[in-house]
Design a protein around this motif. Structure first.
Motif, short mmCIF file in Angstrom:
data_model
loop_
_atom_site.label_atom_id
_atom_site.label_comp_id
_atom_site.label_asym_id
_atom_site.label_seq_id
_atom_site.Cartn_x
_atom_site.Cartn_y
_atom_site.Cartn_z
N ILE A 1 0.90 -1.59 0.42
CA ILE A 1 0.22 -0.07 0.14
C ILE A 1 0.98 0.83 -0.16
O ILE A 1 0.81 2.43 -0.94
N TYR A 2 1.77 1.33 1.41
CA TYR A 2 2.70 2.80 1.22
C TYR A 2 3.56 2.69 -0.42
O TYR A 2 3.40 4.11 -0.81
N ALA A 3 3.93 1.76 -0.86
CA ALA A 3 4.96 1.68 -2.24
C ALA A 3 4.06 2.79 -3.49
O ALA A 3 4.43 3.24 -3.77
N GLU A 4 2.50 1.93 -3.55
CA GLU A 4 1.83 2.48 -4.58
C GLU A 4 1.42 3.61 -4.25
O GLU A 4 1.14 4.69 -5.34
N LEU A 5 1.21 4.37 -2.86
CA LEU A 5 0.46 5.87 -2.28
C LEU A 5 2.35 6.45 -2.68
O LEU A 5 2.07 7.97 -3.20
N THR A 6 3.13 6.09 -2.40
CA THR A 6 4.58 6.76 -2.50
C THR A 6 4.42 6.92 -4.13
O THR A 6 4.72 8.40 -5.16
N ARG A 7 4.29 6.04 -5.34
CA ARG A 7 4.34 6.36 -6.83
C ARG A 7 3.10 7.24 -7.21
O ARG A 7 3.36 8.16 -7.79
N GLN A 8 2.29 7.09 -5.69
CA GLN A 8 0.66 8.15 -6.97
C GLN A 8 1.08 9.77 -6.30
O GLN A 8 1.11 10.38 -7.39
N VAL A 9 2.36 9.70 -5.15
CA VAL A 9 3.07 10.49 -4.54
C VAL A 9 3.80 11.61 -5.92
O VAL A 9 3.92 12.75 -6.27
N GLU A 10 4.91 10.22 -6.67
CA GLU A 10 6.34 10.67 -7.42
C GLU A 10 5.49 11.10 -8.65
O GLU A 10 5.73 11.95 -9.25
N GLU A 11 4.44 10.04 -9.03
CA GLU A 11 4.38 10.28 -10.31
C GLU A 11 2.59 11.10 -10.71
O GLU A 11 2.05 11.65 -11.45
N LYS A 12 1.55 11.10 -10.04
CA LYS A 12 0.11 11.42 -9.89
C LYS A 12 -0.40 12.63 -8.75
O LYS A 12 -0.98 12.97 -8.87
N GLY A 13 1.16 13.16 -8.56
CA GLY A 13 0.87 14.28 -7.47
C GLY A 13 -0.15 14.15 -6.44
O GLY A 13 -0.74 15.37 -5.46
N LEU A 14 -0.22 13.19 -5.89
CA LEU A 14 -1.24 13.30 -4.40
C LEU A 14 -0.26 13.86 -3.70
O LEU A 14 1.10 13.47 -3.74
N ASP A 15 -0.84 15.31 -2.72
CA ASP A 15 -0.34 15.71 -1.89
C ASP A 15 -1.09 15.44 -0.65
O ASP A 15 -2.39 15.23 -0.33
N CYS A 16 -0.32 14.28 0.29
CA CYS A 16 -0.11 13.90 1.49
C CYS A 16 0.29 14.85 2.57
O CYS A 16 0.71 14.64 3.84
N SER A 17 0.64 16.19 2.57
CA SER A 17 1.13 17.06 3.17
C SER A 17 0.41 17.51 4.39
O SER A 17 0.93 17.87 5.87
N GLN A 18 -1.51 17.12 4.14
CA GLN A 18 -2.13 17.74 5.01
C GLN A 18 -2.31 16.66 5.59
O GLN A 18 -3.07 16.51 7.26
N VAL A 19 -2.11 15.11 5.60
CA VAL A 19 -2.67 14.10 5.98
C VAL A 19 -2.37 14.28 7.49
O VAL A 19 -1.22 14.17 7.73
N ARG A 20 -2.83 14.46 8.34
CA ARG A 20 -2.64 13.78 9.66
C ARG A 20 -2.73 12.01 10.55
O ARG A 20 -3.44 11.03 9.43
N ALA A 21 -2.15 11.33 11.40
CA ALA A 21 -2.40 10.28 10.92
C ALA A 21 -1.35 9.65 12.13
O ALA A 21 -0.88 10.77 13.79
N PHE A 22 -2.12 8.30 13.04
CA PHE A 22 -2.05 7.68 14.02
C PHE A 22 -1.86 6.20 13.98
O PHE A 22 -2.02 5.11 13.20
N ALA A 23 -0.23 6.07 14.79
CA ALA A 23 -0.31 4.88 14.41
C ALA A 23 -0.88 3.11 15.74
O ALA A 23 -1.49 4.22 16.37
N LEU A 24 -0.85 2.45 14.49
CA LEU A 24 -1.79 1.17 15.65
C LEU A 24 -0.71 0.70 16.69
O LEU A 24 -1.82 0.51 17.74
N ASP A 25 0.44 0.76 17.00
CA ASP A 25 0.89 0.98 17.99
C ASP A 25 2.68 0.67 18.05
O ASP A 25 2.51 1.86 17.03
N GLU A 26 3.03 0.09 19.45
CA GLU A 26 4.94 0.56 19.49
C GLU A 26 4.92 -0.31 20.19
O GLU A 26 4.43 -0.69 21.41
N TYR A 27 6.82 -0.95 20.42
CA TYR A 27 7.02 -2.36 20.96
C TYR A 27 7.51 -1.03 22.20
O TYR A 27 7.38 0.31 23.01
#
Ligand code: F6R
Length: 265
Positions: A43-69
């Motif tokens: 998923i992350y690889a394909e989204l990266t491709r969309q950012v690089e080749e299709k102009g997808l802008d994630c600069s305002q996206v907010r995110a929460f990780a599921l978990d952490e050690y």
């Protein structure tokens, strides 16, 4: 629950990324829930491709990780903060200030969990939560018998989970014993769930999640209680589903008006 069976692991990632890209294009400051591990890498690889080749802008996206050690030294390359920075935040050109991870190095872990819940409540709800599933049916690090009402808290990793994650460490005993994880109740608060699974090793957990009884013995079965749960699997991960023909039939015949909203095509 929508179950989508595709031919290859890459196709799993492409389909899930299409849905996420569609969300971000419509809501540039969408709140995403991020899973780590191998399952979401496509998923992350394909989204990266969309950012690089299709102009997808994630600069305002907010995110929460599921978990952490818990207990890894600050900056350890296998801490989920480091993994997300490497695999997601950098490649998707996200603002690191918008990305939250439970603090597994906190002196007061209970307070760190409460703080994490408060931050999700203040920012959220999470628009779309990305999930993988463990071979024992866990989602996040909610191991079997986790409460469906649970919130972010400290958990002890099951021996099976520690063994499965040993591949990321130099030796199995380096895998932490404890973690902080969003609870099943926290996960169920997200507006949309997208769970991805690939490979034969996940087939049993996928069948129990989708077609088994709702039971804390399979935490993934909590998805049956969610109004917008989407499970995208490859042929191997789908191999123990009994209603596989039906899932293919419903996906192939989904109404035209639903197509773009659901899976980008
Ligand atoms: C990771 C997580 C876990 C994994 C699960 C599957 O943040 O919460 O539930 O999704 O252990 O791991 P992989 O994808 O490595 O097989």
């Amino acid at each position: 629950m929508q179950v989508v069976i595709v031919d290859t692991p890459d196709e799993v990632g492409r389909l899930a990324a299409a849905k996420i890209g569609h969300l971000v294009r419509n809501r540039p400051d969408a709140v995403l829930g991020l899973a780590t591990g191998s399952s979401p890498l496509a998923i992350y690889a394909e989204l990266t491709r969309q950012v690089e080749e299709k102009g997808l802008d994630c600069s305002q996206v907010r995110a929460f990780a599921l978990d952490e050690y818990v207990g890894l030294p600050q900056g350890h390359p296998e801490s989920y903060r480091a993994v997300l920075e490497r695999d997601v935040v950098g490649p998707l050109r996200m603002d690191p200030a918008n990305v939250h991870v439970p603090d597994g190095a906190a002196a007061d872990l209970a307070a760190a969990c409460a703080d994490y819940e408060a931050r999700i409540a203040a920012t959220g709800p999470v628009d779309l939560q990305i999930l993988g599933i463990g071979a024992n049916g866990h989602i996040g690090f909610n191991e079997p018998t986790s409460s469906f009402a649970s919130r972010t808290r400290i958990k002890t990793l099951a021996p099976k989970t520690r063994a499965d994650n040993a591949r990321f460490f130099d030796s199995p005993d380096q895998v932490p014993m404890h973690c902080l994880t969003q609870g099943l109740g926290t996960i169920l608060d997200a507006r949309t769930l997208v769970l991805v699974a690939q490979g034969e090793s996940k087939a049993d957990a996928v069948a129990r999640m989708v077609e088994g009884p709702v039971s804390s013995m399979c935490p993934g079965s909590a998805l049956q209680l969610h109004a917008d749960a989407n499970v995208i699997v490859d042929e191997a991960a789908a191999s123990r589903l009994t209603m596989d023909d039906y899932y293919r039939y419903t996906f192939a015949n989904r109404p035209e008006w639903q197509r773009f909203e659901t899976f980008g095509g």
